[in-house]
Design a protein around this motif. Sequence first.
Motif, PDB file in Angstrom:
ATOM      1  N   MET A   1       0.866  -1.363  -0.002  1.00 24.19           N
ATOM      2  CA  MET A   1      -0.031  -0.148  -0.124  1.00 24.19           C
ATOM      3  C   MET A   1       0.857   1.271   0.091  1.00 24.19           C
ATOM      4  O   MET A   1       2.016   1.280   0.656  1.00 24.19           O
ATOM      5  N   LEU A   2       0.517   2.293  -0.802  1.00 22.88           N
ATOM      6  CA  LEU A   2       1.023   3.394  -0.859  1.00 22.88           C
ATOM      7  C   LEU A   2       0.588   4.211   0.117  1.00 22.88           C
ATOM      8  O   LEU A   2      -0.540   5.103   0.105  1.00 22.88           O
ATOM      9  N   ARG A   3       1.094   4.260   1.574  1.00 22.71           N
ATOM     10  CA  ARG A   3       0.621   5.055   2.736  1.00 22.71           C
ATOM     11  C   ARG A   3       1.491   6.331   3.033  1.00 22.71           C
ATOM     12  O   ARG A   3       1.167   7.054   3.860  1.00 22.71           O
ATOM     13  N   GLY A   4       2.721   6.255   2.552  1.00 27.93           N
ATOM     14  CA  GLY A   4       3.587   7.273   2.969  1.00 27.93           C
ATOM     15  C   GLY A   4       3.257   8.627   2.838  1.00 27.93           C
ATOM     16  O   GLY A   4       2.287   9.088   1.985  1.00 27.93           O
ATOM     17  N   ARG A   5       3.781   9.662   3.496  1.00 23.19           N
ATOM     18  CA  ARG A   5       3.876  11.156   3.153  1.00 23.19           C
ATOM     19  C   ARG A   5       5.127  11.883   3.111  1.00 23.19           C
ATOM     20  O   ARG A   5       5.974  11.271   3.784  1.00 23.19           O
TER      21      ARG A   5
ATOM     22  N   ALA B   1       5.542   6.516 -10.697  1.00 16.27           N
ATOM     23  CA  ALA B   1       6.585   5.681 -10.199  1.00 16.27           C
ATOM     24  C   ALA B   1       6.358   4.150 -10.314  1.00 16.27           C
ATOM     25  O   ALA B   1       5.087   3.692 -10.645  1.00 16.27           O
ATOM     26  N   ARG B   2       7.118   3.441 -10.056  1.00 17.93           N
ATOM     27  CA  ARG B   2       7.322   1.923  -9.760  1.00 17.93           C
ATOM     28  C   ARG B   2       8.040   1.598  -8.758  1.00 17.93           C
ATOM     29  O   ARG B   2       9.049   1.960  -8.241  1.00 17.93           O
ATOM     30  N   LEU B   3       7.498   0.228  -8.355  1.00 25.72           N
ATOM     31  CA  LEU B   3       8.046  -0.237  -7.354  1.00 25.72           C
ATOM     32  C   LEU B   3       9.141  -1.081  -7.719  1.00 25.72           C
ATOM     33  O   LEU B   3       9.179  -1.975  -8.490  1.00 25.72           O
TER      34      LEU B   3
ATOM     35  N   THR C   1      12.118  -0.259  -3.047  1.00 24.50           N
ATOM     36  CA  THR C   1      12.095   0.961  -3.325  1.00 24.50           C
ATOM     37  C   THR C   1      11.225   1.627  -4.450  1.00 24.50           C
ATOM     38  O   THR C   1      11.109   0.868  -5.400  1.00 24.50           O
ATOM     39  N   ILE C   2      10.672   2.877  -3.992  1.00 25.10           N
ATOM     40  CA  ILE C   2       9.686   3.363  -5.195  1.00 25.10           C
ATOM     41  C   ILE C   2      10.693   4.268  -5.877  1.00 25.10           C
ATOM     42  O   ILE C   2      11.284   5.131  -5.231  1.00 25.10           O
TER      43      ILE C   2
ATOM     44  N   ALA D   1      11.823   6.648  -2.787  1.00 25.84           N
ATOM     45  CA  ALA D   1      11.498   6.282  -1.493  1.00 25.84           C
ATOM     46  C   ALA D   1      11.696   4.891  -1.029  1.00 25.84           C
ATOM     47  O   ALA D   1      11.437   3.986  -1.762  1.00 25.84           O
ATOM     48  N   GLU D   2      11.868   4.478   0.225  1.00 23.25           N
ATOM     49  CA  GLU D   2      12.239   3.417   0.622  1.00 23.25           C
ATOM     50  C   GLU D   2      10.834   2.903   1.461  1.00 23.25           C
ATOM     51  O   GLU D   2      10.168   3.663   2.009  1.00 23.25           O
ATOM     52  N   ARG D   3      10.756   1.456   1.176  1.00 18.80           N
ATOM     53  CA  ARG D   3       9.539   0.900   1.560  1.00 18.80           C
ATOM     54  C   ARG D   3       9.282   0.775   3.078  1.00 18.80           C
ATOM     55  O   ARG D   3      10.806   0.152   3.507  1.00 18.80           O
TER      56      ARG D   3
END
Length: 130
Positions: free
Chosen positions: A1-5, A82-84, A88-89, A126-128
Amino acid sequence: MLRGRILSMQIDLRTLSSDDARRDRFVRQNTLNTDQFPLAEFRSTDIAGVSVLRPGEEGTFHIGGLMTIRGQERPVVWEARARLDGSTIVGTASTRVRLTDFNLEPPRLAILSVEDEIGWQIELVAERSS
């Protein structure tokens, strides 16, 4: 899930560039006054769009927030792609801002002019998190 801010990011205005180095110097020195205000700042308020990124698949989403340039704060939305890749995104985000929205007057000289609207693009990494 993409939950980050994205809590915040800073953009070094001294590195902005176009296809004309002379125009870039003029805008940095006279319009943006980068000697006194070298950074633009962005704080996110929400992320909308894709909620799941599957490995190798690309997703698009919007990052909304507040941008500050020369002390003037305005709402801005970045369009991201973006892609996973493993944990890492990676991707890019872009937005367009009007100088006049930040109380900046676009230069209009006989040998130089700058459009009011400027396009910006950044790379995302971005790191997961667990």
